[in-house]
Scaffold this active site. Sequence first.
Site, PDB file in Angstrom:
ATOM      1  N   VAL A 106      91.509  34.595 116.513  1.00 48.16           N
ATOM      2  CA  VAL A 106      91.200  33.334 117.191  1.00 48.16           C
ATOM      3  C   VAL A 106      91.354  33.514 118.698  1.00 48.16           C
ATOM      4  O   VAL A 106      92.398  33.960 119.186  1.00 48.16           O
ATOM      5  CB  VAL A 106      92.113  32.209 116.690  1.00 48.16           C
ATOM      6  N   ALA A 107      90.293  33.170 119.418  1.00 43.81           N
ATOM      7  CA  ALA A 107      90.253  33.456 120.858  1.00 43.81           C
ATOM      8  C   ALA A 107      91.036  32.463 121.707  1.00 43.81           C
ATOM      9  O   ALA A 107      91.250  32.713 122.893  1.00 43.81           O
ATOM     10  CB  ALA A 107      88.798  33.514 121.334  1.00 43.81           C
ATOM     11  N   ASN A 108      91.451  31.360 121.146  1.00 47.35           N
ATOM     12  CA  ASN A 108      92.289  30.411 121.904  1.00 47.35           C
ATOM     13  C   ASN A 108      93.482  30.004 121.052  1.00 47.35           C
ATOM     14  O   ASN A 108      93.696  28.833 120.742  1.00 47.35           O
ATOM     15  CB  ASN A 108      91.486  29.198 122.366  1.00 47.35           C
ATOM     16  N   TYR A 117      90.970  29.898 132.942  1.00 47.51           N
ATOM     17  CA  TYR A 117      90.839  31.209 132.307  1.00 47.51           C
ATOM     18  C   TYR A 117      89.349  31.525 132.166  1.00 47.51           C
ATOM     19  O   TYR A 117      88.549  30.657 131.784  1.00 47.51           O
ATOM     20  CB  TYR A 117      91.474  31.208 130.911  1.00 47.51           C
ATOM     21  N   GLU A 123      93.809  34.599 134.649  1.00 47.06           N
ATOM     22  CA  GLU A 123      94.343  35.829 134.060  1.00 47.06           C
ATOM     23  C   GLU A 123      94.405  37.012 135.009  1.00 47.06           C
ATOM     24  O   GLU A 123      95.016  38.039 134.678  1.00 47.06           O
ATOM     25  CB  GLU A 123      93.555  36.226 132.803  1.00 47.06           C
ATOM     26  N   LYS A 168      90.189  26.645 129.263  1.00 49.79           N
ATOM     27  CA  LYS A 168      89.362  27.738 128.741  1.00 49.79           C
ATOM     28  C   LYS A 168      88.106  27.919 129.581  1.00 49.79           C
ATOM     29  O   LYS A 168      87.734  27.075 130.388  1.00 49.79           O
ATOM     30  CB  LYS A 168      88.984  27.479 127.284  1.00 49.79           C
ATOM     31  N   ASP A 193      90.497  37.833 123.509  1.00 50.66           N
ATOM     32  CA  ASP A 193      89.855  37.254 124.700  1.00 50.66           C
ATOM     33  C   ASP A 193      89.267  38.332 125.600  1.00 50.66           C
ATOM     34  O   ASP A 193      88.327  38.072 126.356  1.00 50.66           O
ATOM     35  CB  ASP A 193      90.855  36.422 125.509  1.00 50.66           C
ATOM     36  N   ASP A 206     103.950  51.679 122.770  1.00 49.38           N
ATOM     37  CA  ASP A 206     103.449  51.535 124.132  1.00 49.38           C
ATOM     38  C   ASP A 206     103.275  52.939 124.731  1.00 49.38           C
ATOM     39  O   ASP A 206     103.888  53.901 124.237  1.00 49.38           O
ATOM     40  CB  ASP A 206     104.421  50.714 124.984  1.00 49.38           C
ATOM     41  N   HIS A 225      88.207  35.356 131.375  1.00 47.75           N
ATOM     42  CA  HIS A 225      88.099  36.514 130.466  1.00 47.75           C
ATOM     43  C   HIS A 225      86.668  37.046 130.440  1.00 47.75           C
ATOM     44  O   HIS A 225      86.047  37.212 129.395  1.00 47.75           O
ATOM     45  CB  HIS A 225      88.553  36.124 129.051  1.00 47.75           C
ATOM     46  N   VAL A 248      97.785  44.490 123.521  1.00 52.88           N
ATOM     47  CA  VAL A 248      97.554  45.321 124.707  1.00 52.88           C
ATOM     48  C   VAL A 248      96.770  44.538 125.759  1.00 52.88           C
ATOM     49  O   VAL A 248      96.026  43.616 125.432  1.00 52.88           O
ATOM     50  CB  VAL A 248      96.788  46.619 124.356  1.00 52.88           C
TER      51      VAL A 248
END
Length: 365
Positions: A298-300, A94, A118, A75, A270, A198, A96, A239
């Site tokens: 939750v970001a992780n 990562y 990423e 992270k 994220d 999409d 972000h 997305v």
Amino acid sequence: MRVGVPKEIKNHEYRVGLTPASVAELTAAGHQVNVQTGAGMGIDFSDKDYTAAGATILPDAAAVFAQSDMIVKVKEPQASEIALLEPRHLLFTYLHLAADKPQAEGLMKSGATCIAYETVTSRSGALPLLKPMSEVAGRMSVQVGAHYLEKEQGGRGVLLGGVPGVAPARVAILGGGVSGVNAAQMAVGMRADVTIYDINNDRLAELDMFFSSQIKTQYASKSAIAAAVKNAHLVIGAVLVPGAAAPKLVTRDMLKTMKRGSVLVDIAIDQGGCFEDSRPTTHDDPVYQVHDSIFYCVANMPGAVPHTSAFALNNATLPFVLKLAKLGAEKAMKADPHLAEGLNVSGGKIRHRAVADALDLPFAA
């Protein structure tokens, strides 16, 4: 090269940047690997396991950073870790940054070279280091969504797959990329009523062929998303705009039309999240309520299943780690333009255009 692996310190983050098997590959290639004590405990590997793989165990993060040239994490670095970075360091993890200006500014101030998992690309334009965690998060999104639809969790009290004589839950998946497809696979497996949205018609055609009659597909116009939100029991935001902030697809006005006890899972958190009311949460406190709907942001997410996700991540990152350790950042990126796409910060400047645009900071080529 001296490669450092600090223990992850983000809330309930149990993954580790390098497994013992990855360490063994690096040490066999002649590199020194420094691992913070306890770094692998979250995936049930002891310091002895790392020592057996050839690592040197160090007492704390400060020692790892001081005695290493490249830092391999999972992270984004927290404030205390950013303070340990120096211009000589190469950070590979990562980041972000599009949703985290303070972190970007801290990394710029450090002077370190920071390559983000990423935004590393492949020859096909895919994101090979994001893919494994997108797979995990996509599959988890249905798992946690089903859980929070339970009445005791504040949800509507709907079983995702229904039962004979009772209709299944309706699941709307916004985005047909890696995480969206993996979410759909899980939801279909649980016999939910699944629709993927999409804006790429070619992608919708591919998904239609892949899933056949198991799902429905629809072009993601604003009106279609509004109708989806109104009718769905579970909405999954999947997305992605590489390096940039996620677009806000579900507005507050749309949210007001949702069924009481509906659930929204924002995999894109994220990158700032794709729901207007999204804000990052933690595994300690994963959900909150807006109007009558439950948000899970939750970001992780993959940190909750660290054994699976740490190995999946290492499978993808190890070839790049070996290349960076052998050649150094500059030569490795010159030799591999796809790795160079991962460069987000170096020399105190933002080096990725999408990140610079998202943060309204100057871009330096």
